[in-house]
Enzyme design. Structure first.
Site, PDB file in Angstrom:
ATOM      1  N   HIS A 100      -6.051   3.302  -1.031  1.00 49.99           N
ATOM      2  CA  HIS A 100      -6.157   3.042   0.408  1.00 49.99           C
ATOM      3  C   HIS A 100      -6.273   4.310   1.246  1.00 49.99           C
ATOM      4  CE1 HIS A 100      -1.826   3.876   0.311  1.00 49.99           C
ATOM      5  NE2 HIS A 100      -1.816   3.919   1.631  1.00 49.99           N
ATOM      6  N   HIS A 101      -6.106   5.486   0.623  1.00 49.00           N
ATOM      7  CA  HIS A 101      -6.319   6.748   1.345  1.00 49.00           C
ATOM      8  C   HIS A 101      -7.630   7.428   0.939  1.00 49.00           C
ATOM      9  CE1 HIS A 101      -2.792   7.113   3.825  1.00 49.00           C
ATOM     10  NE2 HIS A 101      -2.000   6.820   2.809  1.00 49.00           N
ATOM     11  N   ASP A 144      -4.607  -0.772   7.677  1.00 51.99           N
ATOM     12  CA  ASP A 144      -3.439   0.099   7.804  1.00 51.99           C
ATOM     13  C   ASP A 144      -3.605   1.085   8.957  1.00 51.99           C
ATOM     14  OD1 ASP A 144      -0.983   1.370   7.128  1.00 51.99           O
ATOM     15  OD2 ASP A 144      -2.070   2.864   5.954  1.00 51.99           O
ATOM     16  N   HIS A 162       0.803  -1.222   0.000  1.00 57.20           N
ATOM     17  CA  HIS A 162       0.000   0.000   0.000  1.00 57.20           C
ATOM     18  C   HIS A 162       0.837   1.274   0.000  1.00 57.20           C
ATOM     19  CE1 HIS A 162       0.698  -0.996   4.237  1.00 57.20           C
ATOM     20  NE2 HIS A 162       0.586   0.298   4.513  1.00 57.20           N
ATOM     21  N   ASP A 163       2.008   1.253   0.632  1.00 56.87           N
ATOM     22  CA  ASP A 163       2.819   2.478   0.721  1.00 56.87           C
ATOM     23  C   ASP A 163       4.068   2.428  -0.155  1.00 56.87           C
ATOM     24  OD1 ASP A 163       1.268   4.044   2.381  1.00 56.87           O
ATOM     25  OD2 ASP A 163       2.182   3.308   4.231  1.00 56.87           O
ATOM     26  N   HIS A 172       2.354   9.883  -2.795  1.00 52.28           N
ATOM     27  CA  HIS A 172       2.821   8.491  -2.761  1.00 52.28           C
ATOM     28  C   HIS A 172       1.748   7.526  -3.267  1.00 52.28           C
ATOM     29  CE1 HIS A 172       0.569   8.087   1.083  1.00 52.28           C
ATOM     30  NE2 HIS A 172       0.621   6.782   0.850  1.00 52.28           N
ATOM     31  N   LYS A 224       5.920   5.566  -1.315  1.00 52.91           N
ATOM     32  CA  LYS A 224       6.757   6.377  -0.431  1.00 52.91           C
ATOM     33  C   LYS A 224       8.224   6.315  -0.807  1.00 52.91           C
ATOM     34  CE  LYS A 224       3.833   6.435   3.709  1.00 52.91           C
ATOM     35  NZ  LYS A 224       3.705   6.033   5.136  1.00 52.91           N
TER      36      LYS A 224
END
Length: 284
Positions: free
Chosen positions: A193-194, A222, A138-139, A167, A142
């Site tokens: 996911h955000h 998360d 998911h990240d 990101h 970054k």
């Protein structure tokens, strides 16, 4: 091999026949080869209905064995590709976590939480399995965020937060080029996911069921883990405060059905948290 006198063959083990009462009389076996000409199994038939096995039978069976070997080899290759994808996902995810000074156990917990929610939400086994190994990515975006912003202790400025939010798009761009199913799912997770149930998330500002279920599940997994873990900009929250936030954000930030599932299966979440603890302090 054609063996029309099985009971008399020096290598025949009659133990199974004795246990079952079945009598093996005739046998024909052909090795199965993969694309590298390595034996991966044996195709076997026993007890021809009439008469003995012949060279003609053998030629026919060789064709069947060849097709079966190709199918088996393809299945083995698919499994190897699946294992390779999983290994790559965890290695890349851990690289990002280490760069952002987070522990590798964060991605293990998120994967496990996602599996629980996916299963209880009613996703089929294939989708549950896919999400379990896609959610740790998911990240991944970054990796493109400057260290000074990524690891800044304290609150970001508006300009810094705008950079940090990129990101999600960066992760999508990194992963979406792949045709592999697990990585395509990871691209969705990275991108969405955000997003928030009320439409106030980023980067797309979509809401409700417009957000892919993979993104909605990963969001819950998360945030639950992030709040309960020490980060460079905050200390871990107590469990009661985490649960209070999810109650408050039910139907706002998070899919209300998933929040309900979190509370219904909280014990399973806590088992995962206790299994994959960080070396540093954790929530009590």
């Amino acid at each position: 091999m054609i063996i029309n006198n099985v009971q008399e063959h020096e290598f025949f083990n009659a133990e199974v026949d004795k246990q079952t009462g079945y009598e093996t009389k005739t046998m024909m076996v052909i090795p199965m080869f993969n694309r590298h000409n390595t034996i991966i199994g044996v195709f076997q038939v026993i007890n021809k209905k009439e008469g003995s096995f012949t060279e003609t039978d053998l030629r026919h069976l060789m064709l069947a064995a060849s097709y079966s070997a190709e199918t088996l080899d393809a299945a083995i290759l698919a499994d190897e590709n699946d294992q390779t994808q999983k290994e790559m996902i965890f290695l890349m995810s851990e690289a990002v976590e280490k760069r952002s000074k987070e522990t590798g156990n964060h991605i293990k917990r998120v994967a496990a939480y996602s599996r629980i929610l996916a299963r209880e939400y009613g996703l089929n086994e294939d989708d549950t399995y896919t999400l379990e190994f896609a959610s740790p990515m998911h990240d991944i975006g970054k990796i493109g965020i400057p260290d000074a912003i990524l690891n800044k202790p304290g609150k970001h400025t508006e300009e810094e937060f705008a950079i940090m939010k990129t990101h999600a798009l960066l992760g999508y761009e990194i992963l979406s080029a792949s045709a592999k199913g697990m990585l395509k799912a990871a691209a969705i997770v990275a991108y969405e996911h955000h997003e928030k149930w009320n439409g106030k998330g980023y980067p797309l500002g979509i809401k409700g069921d417009e957000i892919h279920i993979f993104g909605r599940i990963t969001a819950v997994a998360d945030v639950f883990d992030a709040l309960g873990s020490d980060r460079c900009y905050k200390k871990a929250w107590p469990l009661d405060e985490i649960l209070a936030l999810f109650k408050e954000e039910r139907g706002e930030h998070f899919d209300p059905n998933l929040v309900d599932l979190l509370f219904e299966h909280l014990d399973a979440f806590l088992e995962v948290r206790d299994k994959f603890t960080d070396n540093e302090s954790t929530v009590e």
